[in-house]
Design a protein around this motif. Sequence first.
Motif, PDB file in Angstrom:
ATOM      1  N   GLU A  95       0.908  -1.038   0.473  1.00  0.00           N
ATOM      2  CA  GLU A  95      -0.530   0.151   0.026  1.00  0.00           C
ATOM      3  C   GLU A  95       0.859   1.122   0.203  1.00  0.00           C
ATOM      4  O   GLU A  95       1.439   2.032   0.959  1.00  0.00           O
ATOM      5  N   PRO A  96       1.544   2.240  -1.743  1.00  0.00           N
ATOM      6  CA  PRO A  96       2.030   2.946  -1.399  1.00  0.00           C
ATOM      7  C   PRO A  96       0.835   4.224  -0.473  1.00  0.00           C
ATOM      8  O   PRO A  96      -0.119   3.872  -0.645  1.00  0.00           O
ATOM      9  N   PHE A  97       1.589   5.091   0.308  1.00  0.00           N
ATOM     10  CA  PHE A  97       0.654   6.922   0.146  1.00  0.00           C
ATOM     11  C   PHE A  97       1.305   7.770   0.410  1.00  0.00           C
ATOM     12  O   PHE A  97       2.909   7.499   0.257  1.00  0.00           O
ATOM     13  N   LEU A  98       0.475   8.489   0.307  1.00  0.00           N
ATOM     14  CA  LEU A  98       1.110  10.940   0.161  1.00  0.00           C
ATOM     15  C   LEU A  98       0.763  10.388   1.948  1.00  0.00           C
ATOM     16  O   LEU A  98      -0.383  10.867   2.132  1.00  0.00           O
ATOM     17  N   ARG A  99       1.428  11.615   2.154  1.00  0.00           N
ATOM     18  CA  ARG A  99       1.536  12.209   3.662  1.00  0.00           C
ATOM     19  C   ARG A  99       1.180  13.716   3.687  1.00  0.00           C
ATOM     20  O   ARG A  99       2.190  14.278   2.875  1.00  0.00           O
ATOM     21  N   LEU A 100       0.246  13.898   4.022  1.00  0.00           N
ATOM     22  CA  LEU A 100       0.157  16.082   3.769  1.00  0.00           C
ATOM     23  C   LEU A 100      -0.065  16.847   5.241  1.00  0.00           C
ATOM     24  O   LEU A 100      -1.099  15.798   6.079  1.00  0.00           O
ATOM     25  N   GLY A 101       0.544  17.578   6.098  1.00  0.00           N
ATOM     26  CA  GLY A 101       0.062  18.230   7.907  1.00  0.00           C
ATOM     27  C   GLY A 101       0.645  19.413   8.287  1.00  0.00           C
ATOM     28  O   GLY A 101       1.570  19.694   7.564  1.00  0.00           O
ATOM     29  N   LEU A 102       0.588  18.477   9.441  1.00  0.00           N
ATOM     30  CA  LEU A 102       1.011  20.057   9.632  1.00  0.00           C
ATOM     31  C   LEU A 102       2.284  19.542  11.249  1.00  0.00           C
ATOM     32  O   LEU A 102       1.748  18.538  10.986  1.00  0.00           O
ATOM     33  N   ALA A 103       3.478  21.192  11.289  1.00  0.00           N
ATOM     34  CA  ALA A 103       4.310  19.855  12.085  1.00  0.00           C
ATOM     35  C   ALA A 103       3.964  20.747  12.830  1.00  0.00           C
ATOM     36  O   ALA A 103       4.242  21.984  12.641  1.00  0.00           O
ATOM     37  N   ARG A 104       5.119  20.552  14.227  1.00  0.00           N
ATOM     38  CA  ARG A 104       5.822  21.537  15.189  1.00  0.00           C
ATOM     39  C   ARG A 104       7.309  20.894  15.202  1.00  0.00           C
ATOM     40  O   ARG A 104       7.702  19.717  15.811  1.00  0.00           O
ATOM     41  N   GLY A 105       7.841  21.523  15.345  1.00  0.00           N
ATOM     42  CA  GLY A 105       9.796  21.467  15.066  1.00  0.00           C
ATOM     43  C   GLY A 105      10.324  22.313  15.921  1.00  0.00           C
ATOM     44  O   GLY A 105      10.165  22.932  16.486  1.00  0.00           O
ATOM     45  N   LEU A 160       4.623  23.069   7.797  1.00  0.00           N
ATOM     46  CA  LEU A 160       4.101  21.489   7.318  1.00  0.00           C
ATOM     47  C   LEU A 160       4.980  20.662   7.329  1.00  0.00           C
ATOM     48  O   LEU A 160       5.855  20.553   7.409  1.00  0.00           O
ATOM     49  N   ILE A 161       4.408  19.384   6.961  1.00  0.00           N
ATOM     50  CA  ILE A 161       4.947  17.833   6.680  1.00  0.00           C
ATOM     51  C   ILE A 161       4.392  16.636   5.584  1.00  0.00           C
ATOM     52  O   ILE A 161       3.442  18.022   5.122  1.00  0.00           O
ATOM     53  N   PHE A 162       5.169  16.641   4.592  1.00  0.00           N
ATOM     54  CA  PHE A 162       4.719  16.205   2.937  1.00  0.00           C
ATOM     55  C   PHE A 162       6.111  14.474   3.278  1.00  0.00           C
ATOM     56  O   PHE A 162       6.660  14.749   3.643  1.00  0.00           O
ATOM     57  N   GLY A 163       4.856  13.804   2.492  1.00  0.00           N
ATOM     58  CA  GLY A 163       6.206  13.054   2.350  1.00  0.00           C
ATOM     59  C   GLY A 163       5.571  11.801   1.790  1.00  0.00           C
ATOM     60  O   GLY A 163       4.167  11.570   1.175  1.00  0.00           O
ATOM     61  N   LEU A 164       5.964  10.605   1.392  1.00  0.00           N
ATOM     62  CA  LEU A 164       5.750   9.232   0.661  1.00  0.00           C
ATOM     63  C   LEU A 164       6.126   8.018   1.444  1.00  0.00           C
ATOM     64  O   LEU A 164       7.318   7.856   2.164  1.00  0.00           O
ATOM     65  N   GLY A 165       5.308   6.955   0.999  1.00  0.00           N
ATOM     66  CA  GLY A 165       6.177   5.669   1.431  1.00  0.00           C
ATOM     67  C   GLY A 165       5.306   4.302   1.262  1.00  0.00           C
ATOM     68  O   GLY A 165       4.532   5.028   0.399  1.00  0.00           O
ATOM     69  N   ALA A 166       5.289   3.296   1.910  1.00  0.00           N
ATOM     70  CA  ALA A 166       4.667   2.734   1.473  1.00  0.00           C
ATOM     71  C   ALA A 166       4.613   1.228   2.540  1.00  0.00           C
ATOM     72  O   ALA A 166       5.676   1.556   3.334  1.00  0.00           O
ATOM     73  N   ASP A 167       3.190   0.658   3.282  1.00  0.00           N
ATOM     74  CA  ASP A 167       3.403  -0.137   3.699  1.00  0.00           C
ATOM     75  C   ASP A 167       3.264  -1.744   3.421  1.00  0.00           C
ATOM     76  O   ASP A 167       1.821  -1.945   2.508  1.00  0.00           O
ATOM     77  N   MET A 168       3.721  -2.868   3.416  1.00  0.00           N
ATOM     78  CA  MET A 168       3.999  -3.885   3.259  1.00  0.00           C
ATOM     79  C   MET A 168       3.335  -5.135   4.332  1.00  0.00           C
ATOM     80  O   MET A 168       4.089  -5.434   4.928  1.00  0.00           O
ATOM     81  N   ALA A 176       9.994  11.551   4.092  1.00  0.00           N
ATOM     82  CA  ALA A 176       9.070  12.344   4.699  1.00  0.00           C
ATOM     83  C   ALA A 176       9.992  13.507   4.909  1.00  0.00           C
ATOM     84  O   ALA A 176      11.380  13.978   5.134  1.00  0.00           O
ATOM     85  N   GLU A 177       9.433  14.599   4.563  1.00  0.00           N
ATOM     86  CA  GLU A 177      10.429  15.973   5.013  1.00  0.00           C
ATOM     87  C   GLU A 177       8.928  17.686   5.894  1.00  0.00           C
ATOM     88  O   GLU A 177       7.743  17.083   5.277  1.00  0.00           O
ATOM     89  N   THR A 178       9.595  18.176   5.858  1.00  0.00           N
ATOM     90  CA  THR A 178       9.037  19.493   6.863  1.00  0.00           C
ATOM     91  C   THR A 178       9.470  20.198   6.623  1.00  0.00           C
ATOM     92  O   THR A 178      10.680  20.728   6.329  1.00  0.00           O
ATOM     93  N   ASP A 179       8.822  21.483   6.150  1.00  0.00           N
ATOM     94  CA  ASP A 179       9.441  22.890   5.942  1.00  0.00           C
ATOM     95  C   ASP A 179       8.879  23.885   7.010  1.00  0.00           C
ATOM     96  O   ASP A 179       7.408  23.902   7.135  1.00  0.00           O
ATOM     97  N   ILE A 180       9.113  24.368   8.734  1.00  0.00           N
ATOM     98  CA  ILE A 180       9.330  24.886   9.420  1.00  0.00           C
ATOM     99  C   ILE A 180       9.847  25.975   9.567  1.00  0.00           C
ATOM    100  O   ILE A 180      10.173  26.294  10.524  1.00  0.00           O
ATOM    101  N   ASP A 181       8.642  27.077   9.253  1.00  0.00           N
ATOM    102  CA  ASP A 181       9.032  28.255   9.252  1.00  0.00           C
ATOM    103  C   ASP A 181      10.470  28.761   9.211  1.00  0.00           C
ATOM    104  O   ASP A 181      11.650  29.639  10.063  1.00  0.00           O
ATOM    105  N   GLY A 182      11.245  28.497   8.134  1.00  0.00           N
ATOM    106  CA  GLY A 182      12.424  28.905   7.984  1.00  0.00           C
ATOM    107  C   GLY A 182      13.666  27.119   8.317  1.00  0.00           C
ATOM    108  O   GLY A 182      14.778  27.452   7.777  1.00  0.00           O
ATOM    109  N   ALA A 183      13.028  26.546   9.471  1.00  0.00           N
ATOM    110  CA  ALA A 183      13.830  25.356   9.338  1.00  0.00           C
ATOM    111  C   ALA A 183      13.411  23.781   8.572  1.00  0.00           C
ATOM    112  O   ALA A 183      12.583  24.009   8.185  1.00  0.00           O
ATOM    113  N   GLU A 184      13.813  22.986   8.623  1.00  0.00           N
ATOM    114  CA  GLU A 184      13.228  22.271   7.470  1.00  0.00           C
ATOM    115  C   GLU A 184      14.259  20.363   8.318  1.00  0.00           C
ATOM    116  O   GLU A 184      15.050  20.425   9.079  1.00  0.00           O
TER     117      GLU A 184
END
Length: 167
Positions: free
Chosen positions: A95-105, A126-134, A147-155
């Motif tokens: 099951e491949p998946f895409l992720r999008l949401g809110l993050a706090r670093g 924000l957090i965004f990413g991709l992956g798979a469950d096997m 997954a990557e996060t873009d947190i107000d200048g921090a990554e």
Amino acid sequence: MKQIAIAVLVFFMAGGPAAAQNYIGLSGGFMSYEDGTTELDSQGFTVFAGGQFDPLLAVEFSYTMLSSVEINKRDYKASVMALSGVLRSPGEGFEPFLRLGLARGDASIASVGGNAQPYDEEKDGLIFGLGADMSLNYNSSIRIEYAETDIDGAESSRFSVGTVYRF
């Protein structure tokens, strides 16, 4: 964000909606956190809990913590907490998946026996990413995710492998 995290945990612990399939998991891998001139590359782990409301959509809470690193008598630590939607492509065993949401670093630098000024800052983004469950069986899976996060200048970014248990 702390109140949202507590509400989500209470929601999942109470069973969520009757139609949801809840799950928990743990993964580890390579993580990085950059904030201005500070860069931390380390191993780390992620704990997560989620609820899949239909075959395509899940909501997931995750907490990622990087291993503490000591450089030049300074102790570097970082973590990312996120609440995200997960869009799945259901399949038989994969099951491949895409992720999008809110993050706090949260990043902190503490002096270890020195006179340097401590640093501690929380940032939202924000957090965004991709992956798979096997699937291993009906209740458990292996998860691979980037997954990557873009947190107000921090990554932050992470590549992790772990396990998922559904109940």
